[in-house]
Motif scaffolding. Structure first.
Motif, mmCIF file in Angstrom:
data_model
loop_
_atom_site.group_PDB
_atom_site.id
_atom_site.type_symbol
_atom_site.label_atom_id
_atom_site.label_comp_id
_atom_site.label_asym_id
_atom_site.label_seq_id
_atom_site.Cartn_x
_atom_site.Cartn_y
_atom_site.Cartn_z
ATOM 1 N N LEU A 248 -12.508 58.721 -0.300
ATOM 2 C CA LEU A 248 -12.864 59.221 1.029
ATOM 3 C C LEU A 248 -11.654 59.898 1.671
ATOM 4 C CD1 LEU A 248 -15.002 59.316 3.312
ATOM 5 C CD2 LEU A 248 -14.090 57.127 4.115
ATOM 6 N N TYR A 249 -11.800 61.159 2.033
ATOM 7 C CA TYR A 249 -10.726 61.942 2.626
ATOM 8 C C TYR A 249 -10.664 61.677 4.126
ATOM 9 C CZ TYR A 249 -8.133 66.144 4.054
ATOM 10 O OH TYR A 249 -7.239 67.010 4.594
ATOM 11 N N ASP A 250 -9.485 61.285 4.616
ATOM 12 C CA ASP A 250 -9.301 60.932 6.017
ATOM 13 C C ASP A 250 -8.798 62.152 6.783
ATOM 14 O OD1 ASP A 250 -8.485 59.915 8.513
ATOM 15 O OD2 ASP A 250 -8.114 57.943 7.651
ATOM 16 N N VAL A 251 -9.676 62.772 7.556
ATOM 17 C CA VAL A 251 -9.335 63.987 8.288
ATOM 18 C C VAL A 251 -8.229 63.724 9.305
ATOM 19 C CG1 VAL A 251 -10.199 65.694 9.940
ATOM 20 C CG2 VAL A 251 -11.581 65.075 7.960
ATOM 21 N N CYS B 282 -16.090 66.380 -2.013
ATOM 22 C CA CYS B 282 -15.636 65.031 -1.686
ATOM 23 C C CYS B 282 -16.128 64.639 -0.286
ATOM 24 C CB CYS B 282 -14.116 64.933 -1.760
ATOM 25 S SG CYS B 282 -13.243 65.750 -0.420
ATOM 26 N N PHE B 283 -16.316 63.336 -0.081
ATOM 27 C CA PHE B 283 -16.680 62.832 1.237
ATOM 28 C C PHE B 283 -15.457 62.847 2.146
ATOM 29 C CE2 PHE B 283 -20.314 61.172 -1.037
ATOM 30 C CZ PHE B 283 -21.333 61.237 -0.091
ATOM 31 N N VAL B 284 -15.659 63.250 3.401
ATOM 32 C CA VAL B 284 -14.577 63.248 4.386
ATOM 33 C C VAL B 284 -14.957 62.337 5.548
ATOM 34 C CG1 VAL B 284 -13.846 65.586 3.775
ATOM 35 C CG2 VAL B 284 -15.462 65.253 5.652
ATOM 36 N N LYS B 285 -13.965 61.632 6.055
ATOM 37 C CA LYS B 285 -14.147 60.788 7.223
ATOM 38 C C LYS B 285 -13.976 61.642 8.472
ATOM 39 C CE LYS B 285 -12.358 56.526 9.340
ATOM 40 N NZ LYS B 285 -11.302 55.470 9.214
ATOM 41 N N VAL B 286 -15.038 61.745 9.272
ATOM 42 C CA VAL B 286 -15.049 62.646 10.435
ATOM 43 C C VAL B 286 -14.688 61.864 11.693
ATOM 44 C CG1 VAL B 286 -16.435 64.239 11.793
ATOM 45 C CG2 VAL B 286 -16.823 64.064 9.334
ATOM 46 N N VAL C 222 -20.166 70.579 14.343
ATOM 47 C CA VAL C 222 -19.890 70.483 12.900
ATOM 48 C C VAL C 222 -20.667 71.591 12.193
ATOM 49 C CG1 VAL C 222 -20.044 69.075 10.820
ATOM 50 C CG2 VAL C 222 -19.586 67.972 13.025
ATOM 51 N N VAL C 223 -19.979 72.364 11.374
ATOM 52 C CA VAL C 223 -20.632 73.350 10.513
ATOM 53 C C VAL C 223 -20.629 72.785 9.101
ATOM 54 C CG1 VAL C 223 -20.545 75.673 9.544
ATOM 55 C CG2 VAL C 223 -19.958 75.295 11.955
ATOM 56 N N ASP C 224 -21.815 72.678 8.490
ATOM 57 C CA ASP C 224 -21.966 72.133 7.141
ATOM 58 C C ASP C 224 -22.269 73.243 6.144
ATOM 59 O OD1 ASP C 224 -22.071 68.975 7.253
ATOM 60 O OD2 ASP C 224 -23.173 69.687 9.014
ATOM 61 N N HIS C 225 -21.768 73.071 4.924
ATOM 62 C CA HIS C 225 -22.115 73.987 3.836
ATOM 63 C C HIS C 225 -22.783 73.193 2.721
ATOM 64 C CE1 HIS C 225 -21.511 76.254 0.063
ATOM 65 N NE2 HIS C 225 -21.720 77.310 0.842
ATOM 66 N N MET C 226 -23.982 73.603 2.358
ATOM 67 C CA MET C 226 -24.705 73.017 1.241
ATOM 68 C C MET C 226 -24.813 74.050 0.123
ATOM 69 S SD MET C 226 -25.541 71.500 4.193
ATOM 70 C CE MET C 226 -26.811 72.555 4.883
ATOM 71 N N GLU D 242 -26.526 62.046 15.812
ATOM 72 C CA GLU D 242 -25.091 62.286 15.858
ATOM 73 C C GLU D 242 -24.569 62.434 14.433
ATOM 74 O OE1 GLU D 242 -21.062 60.064 17.567
ATOM 75 O OE2 GLU D 242 -23.061 59.357 18.095
ATOM 76 N N PRO D 243 -23.629 63.365 14.182
ATOM 77 C CA PRO D 243 -23.105 63.542 12.825
ATOM 78 C C PRO D 243 -22.575 62.231 12.255
ATOM 79 C CG PRO D 243 -22.346 65.308 14.252
ATOM 80 C CD PRO D 243 -23.042 64.320 15.135
ATOM 81 N N PRO D 244 -22.755 62.017 10.947
ATOM 82 C CA PRO D 244 -22.318 60.756 10.330
ATOM 83 C C PRO D 244 -20.799 60.624 10.342
ATOM 84 C CG PRO D 244 -22.967 62.335 8.646
ATOM 85 C CD PRO D 244 -23.345 62.944 9.969
ATOM 86 N N ASN D 245 -20.332 59.380 10.167
ATOM 87 C CA ASN D 245 -18.894 59.126 10.147
ATOM 88 C C ASN D 245 -18.226 59.691 8.901
ATOM 89 O OD1 ASN D 245 -18.854 57.737 12.628
ATOM 90 N ND2 ASN D 245 -19.523 55.845 11.640
ATOM 91 N N SER D 246 -18.986 59.836 7.825
ATOM 92 C CA SER D 246 -18.458 60.476 6.622
ATOM 93 C C SER D 246 -19.460 61.524 6.154
ATOM 94 C CB SER D 246 -18.190 59.452 5.524
ATOM 95 O OG SER D 246 -19.385 58.866 5.075
ATOM 96 N N SER D 247 -18.934 62.613 5.595
ATOM 97 C CA SER D 247 -19.803 63.729 5.225
ATOM 98 C C SER D 247 -19.311 64.382 3.943
ATOM 99 C CB SER D 247 -19.840 64.756 6.347
ATOM 100 O OG SER D 247 -20.519 65.924 5.944
#
Length: 206
Positions: A63-66, A129-133, A149-153, A186-191
């Motif tokens: 998990l990547y910690d922003v 990878c998952f990131v901690k938001v 939050v802008v997401d890319h799928m 609300e956006p999740p804590n990890s994405s």
């Protein structure tokens, strides 16, 4: 009719709107290199920015910690090996390199560098990878709260962007997907898909 990523699109828009509108997103970063022994300034540059890029390399699937990565951007870095020339010392020397946010933007935009060049395959790859938001970020002058939050799928060959934004009017989150808008959680804590994180700043009393 050219394909662009969301960060490039944002900067293109900011170049075309009025300077008063674009300056809301603009901050200033100062990069300073000093010789380690005498603290002489070897090089110092101050440049504007609209997005602050954070590398996702070396996450090893964890998990990547922003927030930690954001704070590391402003930590002093040692340059060892006597590879930097100091004019005042008149020799190559060990040095330190430091980045400082000298002007905090009203809107802070973090760019998670999911697209990067892989030297092993000599190609551009995407990190999923998952990131901690973090909901808040702290600088010396301001406290920033997440509001977009802008997401890319998808992949490099074909993908899709959506945006999830906190409304000032009713304090609800809404998802914008092309021409469709709906109330969202609300956006999740990890994405695994977050690409741009946008924070609104308020002055911190210190």
């Amino acid at each position: 009719m050219e394909q662009r990523n969301a960060a490039e699109c944002l900067e293109m828009i900011l170049r075309k709107v009025s300077p008063k509108a674009s300056e809301v997103f603009q901050g200033q970063l100062r990069h300073t290199t000093k010789c380690k022994s005498k603290k002489h300034i070897i090089n110092e540059e101050t440049n504007p920015f609209w997005t602050l890029p954070l590398s996702l390399k070396d996450t090893d699937g964890t998990l990547y910690d922003v927030e930690s990565s954001f704070q590391r951007t402003f930590q002093k870095e040692d340059l060892k090996g006597n590879n930097v020339y100091c004019k005042e010392c008149q020799k190559k020397t060990d040095a330190t390199k430091e980045c400082e946010m000298v002007e905090d933007p009203q809107i802070l935009t973090l760019l998670l560098k999911r697209f990067d060049f892989d030297y092993n395959t000599t190609s551009i790859v995407k990190s999923d990878c998952f990131v901690k938001v973090p909901r808040e970020l702290q600088t010396k002058k301001k406290t920033y709260s997440l509001y977009g939050v802008v997401d890319h799928m998808g992949s490099l060959s074909g993908g899709h962007y959506t945006a999830t934004i906190l409304s000032d009017e009713d304090q609800n989150w809404y998802e914008f997907d092309d021409d469709r808008v709906r109330k969202a959680q609300e956006p999740p804590n990890s994405s695994q898909t977050a690409y741009l994180l946008m924070y609104r700043g308020r002055i911190t009393d210190i």
